[in-house]
Design an enzyme around this catalytic site. Structure first.
Site, short mmCIF file in Angstrom:
data_model
loop_
_atom_site.label_atom_id
_atom_site.label_comp_id
_atom_site.label_asym_id
_atom_site.label_seq_id
_atom_site.Cartn_x
_atom_site.Cartn_y
_atom_site.Cartn_z
N LEU A 528 42.94 45.17 36.43
CA LEU A 528 43.89 45.59 37.45
C LEU A 528 44.07 47.10 37.57
CD1 LEU A 528 46.80 42.98 37.10
CD2 LEU A 528 44.93 43.01 38.77
N ALA A 703 46.68 48.76 42.49
CA ALA A 703 46.09 48.81 43.83
C ALA A 703 44.59 48.52 43.78
CB ALA A 703 46.33 50.18 44.47
N HIS A 704 44.06 48.31 42.57
CA HIS A 704 42.64 48.00 42.40
C HIS A 704 42.51 46.74 41.56
CE1 HIS A 704 42.29 52.68 42.25
NE2 HIS A 704 42.49 52.26 43.48
N GLN A 705 41.82 45.75 42.07
CA GLN A 705 41.58 44.52 41.32
C GLN A 705 40.09 44.27 41.27
OE1 GLN A 705 43.59 44.08 44.46
NE2 GLN A 705 45.20 45.14 43.33
#
Length: 771
Positions: A528, A703-705
């Site tokens: 994540l 904000a990044h997965q």
């Protein structure tokens, strides 16, 4: 019984004009939808009381503010603005979380005196008959004490209850707008909303742009490639067939369509599920190579002229679950795009190539030859050129200017962030869509290639139900035949030679599992890039940063630094330091609440409060159990790395000249730097950065997965092959961040587009073999 205004509080008549909008394929004359409120009168009674405890009516003169705008802001309560109804509607229809039941049960308990006694303890005792009271009948001071007790309660379930209601209530209060697009708090907190700059831009376009560009501004560059399934069936069929697709319509044999009995079947060479930085790239490549490509996108398409740039509406329209998404323990708030263009439409423009050490690790440790090849280097160059990536800026925004100065004062490395927008792009609203069209996401690049080729079309507002394939239940390897998707209550089928799934790391695993794929790595190994933030307040009276600059304006990301953890032997201990985009809704949602007066006063400092975050390349991983169930474990090593990064961030803000600093720890402590000694500053930074980050003690965001269908060389350790093709189904490819072998450590847009480019070449080869 449905809520009928029978609560302890009364609503203001203005609430009828503040309806929450429902995402749809937006038309200028389309009636705005409102989410239904399914809460009972008892539940609403408790919710209104909580909302008005979080945001009550206060006397501005008591806190030294006599300005009319500020006085109006202080005097407004949540119920005066209709906030509780909107919160209830979002909870009823937009919030999908496995712990949602906590909210409903908790609200019902609070509507009874015995339930209030259980949840509030001795604080529900008043000393007057009736001695034990329901929550809504308690004095405001006691209600505030109860909320503070929940925020730090020994029982995690009470902390979840408080955190979720506080976040949603604050978000709604500071984002709801009237018929003129205004919010009563914005003037007081120094927020201009979508600035006049955008109106000036529209006037400028009317005067200077060409006819084609005007058409793009009004309808969007993808307009001719959008298929609106709300239109008559004959119109839809005509558009599909005119682009070379074979269409079969079916008479219903049942009352409702199904996967086995769809209303329409569309034939094409390739179907791509998702239009973001993965799917958009593959779709554009295949269409330019001459193949008929259909893009199925769950989100809707918003042309530049249809972007409101209002935070509440934009999150509802273009973010997964309307931005109301979190891990099962609610420890991490998750933001992900859900619109045509995916995350590239609402991200913060950072366009950083895959770091050398990550490529080396993926090539050697994961044994993926692609990442050590010349092909991958060329792919990065191609996507950067297509997005117009460059590193310069004409003017730096408030947050980044502060980050840069703090690093320079401390002698820390700081560098420019490559962006997919021009150097003069000074816009802090790109997280809500780029109205100027300068940010080169897939809806301005690869999907334009798809449309202009004449070989591709996009179906927005359609949710993939299953991947279809031959050989179900057989021993031989299965072969992909297309997908089934839903639009409203109708089910459609797509017959395709190849299928590319690019729904993102949060949705791709769910689609593959629902389609019957059994690989044990599907949905596992989720990373994540957890983020923790600190803030610094810079009064307007100071000469620097310039008085005209606001925290929400300017390029969202132009500067970055990093913290290398010398104690680790790998890059997993390294954190990246950057700045976020926080408009009033998200800002108010993540900052601590320690009292109603302090909260409202803190929001007055919004426009001059800089946020800087530390982002971790996480070693701990999570699991996607379903669309709403996302489990994630922040391991101890990762937590310590984030603490070190947070310490660095606090020192940067101090060095940059902040008058006051603090973190998002639930205790809400802050320090007046200018009134403190060096020893006091050092102690504050040490103590705040050493506090735990788990169990809702602070606020983490993502904000990044990535990594939930990771690429590998063995099916026992990965979900897809090195080519991007699934191990179980031939002709079924995955091309999004879910294929990352591990966490990346930097903003992933260039990396996912580069991987998708290489996978796209493999899809072309597969199609050639099927001719």
């Amino acid at each position: 019984m449905e809520y009928q205004n029978k609560t302890c509080f009364h609503k203001d008549s203005t609430e009828a004009t503040l309806d929450v909008e429902c995402g749809g394929l937006r038309q200028e004359d389309e009636t705005k939808k409102v989410y239904a409120n399914s809460m009972t009168a008892r539940e609403m009674e408790s919710l209104v009381a909580i909302c008005d405890t979080l945001i009550p009516s206060l006397d501005a003169s008591e806190v030294g503010h006599l300005d009319d705008g500020v006085a109006g802001y202080y005097s407004a309560s949540a119920s005066h603005t209709g906030t509780p109804d909107r919160v209830a509607s979002l909870m009823s229809e937009r919030l999908h979380h496995p712990k949602k039941w906590i909210l409903r049960v908790g609200l019902w308990f609070l509507s009874t005196w015995i339930g209030s006694l259980v949840l509030c303890g001795r604080r529900s005792f008043t000393g007057e008959y009736p001695y034990w009271r329901r929550f809504c009948r308690l004095p405001e001071k006691q209600r505030e004490e109860i909320l503070l007790n929940w925020a730090s309660s020994y029982f995690i379930i009470l902390r979840m209850f408080f955190r979720s209601i506080k976040l949603i209530t604050a978000f709604v209060f500071f984002t709801q707008v009237d018929e003129k697009g205004n919010n009563l708090a914005w003037k007081a907190i120094g927020y201009n909303g979508p600035s006049s700059d955008h109106s000036d831009r529209e006037e400028e376009l009317n005067e200077k742009t060409t006819k084609k560009n005007k058409h793009d501004e009004i309808f969007g560059p993808l307009y001719n490639g959008i298929v609106d399934l709300k239109k008559p069936r004959d119109t839809v069929t005509k558009k599909l067939t005119s682009h070379g697709f074979t269409v079969s319509t079916h008479k219903r044999t049942k009352n409702r369509s199904s996967i086995s009995d769809p209303v329409m079947t569309i034939q094409c060479d390739a179907v791509v599920v998702g239009s973001g930085s993965g799917g958009g790239v593959v779709a554009g490549m295949l269409a330019k190579a001459g193949y008929k490509v259909l893009v199925v996108e769950k989100g809707n398409y918003y042309a530049r002229s249809n972007l409101s740039l209002h935070e509440g509406q934009a999150l509802d329209d273009m973010y997964l679950s309307g931005g109301l998404l979190a891990t099962t323990d609610m420890n991490v708030v998750i933001l992900a795009g859900s619109t045509v263009g995916g995350g590239s439409t609402i991200n913060w423009s950072a366009s950083i190539k895959t770091p050398e050490h990550v490529m080396k690790e993926w090539s050697e440790k994961s044994k993926l030859e692609l990442f050590g090849s010349q092909l991958y280097q060329e792919a990065m160059d191609v996507v950067c050129e297509r997005m117009g990536v460059q590193c310069e800026f004409v003017e730096e925004g408030f947050n980044n200017e502060i980050l840069r100065k703090g690093c320079e004062e401390l002698g820390l490395p700081v560098k420019n962030i490559p962006r997919n927008s021009p150097s003069d792009h000074y816009c802090g609203f790109c997280c809500l869509g780029c109205k100027k069209g300068q940010k080169q996401g897939t809806s301005e690049t690869w999907l334009v290639d798809l449309v202009e080729s004449g070989n591709g079309l996009i179906l927005p507002g359609c949710e993939a139900m299953e991947v279809l394939y031959d050989g179900k239940g057989g021993k031989k390897r299965k072969t992909s035949t297309g997908i089934a998707f839903a639009f409203g209550e109708d089910v459609y089928a797509v017959d395709a030679k190849t299928t590319v799934v690019a729904c993102g790391a949060l949705r791709t695993p769910h689609l593959l599992k629902r389609s019957g794929l059994k690989n044990g790595n599907i949905g596992r190994n989720l990373c994540l890039h957890p983020v923790v933030m600190a803030w610094g307040w810079f009064p307007e009276e100071e000469e620097w940063p310039e008085k005209k600059k606001k925290s929400y304006e300017g390029g969202i990301m132009t500067a970055m630094s990093s913290v290398v953890n010398a104690e680790t032997k790998s890059t997993y201990g390294e954190t990246v330091i950057q700045t976020p985009s926080l408009h009033p809704g998200l800002f108010s949602g993540v900052i601590p609440w320690t009292s109603s007066k302090e909260f409202k006063t803190r929001m007055l400092k919004f426009s001059r409060t800089a946020h800087v975050f530390t982002l971790l390349r996480d070693k701990g991983t999570g699991t996607i159990n379903s669309k709403s169930s996302i489990e994630y474990n922040l391991n101890n090593e990762d937590e310590e790395s984030l603490k070190k990064g947070l310490e660095r961030v606090l020192n940067i803000l101090t060095a940059a000249g902040a008058e006051e600093i603090g973190t998002h720890n639930s205790e809400g402590k802050s320090l007046n730097v200018r009134a403190a000694s060096a020893e006091e500053i050092e102690r504050f930074v040490r103590e705040e950065s050493s506090k735990g980050l788990k169990d809702l003690s602070g606020q983490m965001c993502s904000a990044h997965q990535m990594g939930s269908c990771r690429m590998g060389v063995r099916p026992e350790e990965s979900a897809v092959r090195p080519t991007g093709e699934t191990w179980e189904v031939e002709g079924l490819f995955v091309a999004d961040t879910s294929v990352f072998p591990t966490a990346l450590g930097v903003n992933p847009m260039v990396t996912v587009q580069s991987i998708a480019y290489c996978i796209g070449l493999n899809v072309v080869d597969a199609l050639k073999r099927k001719k």
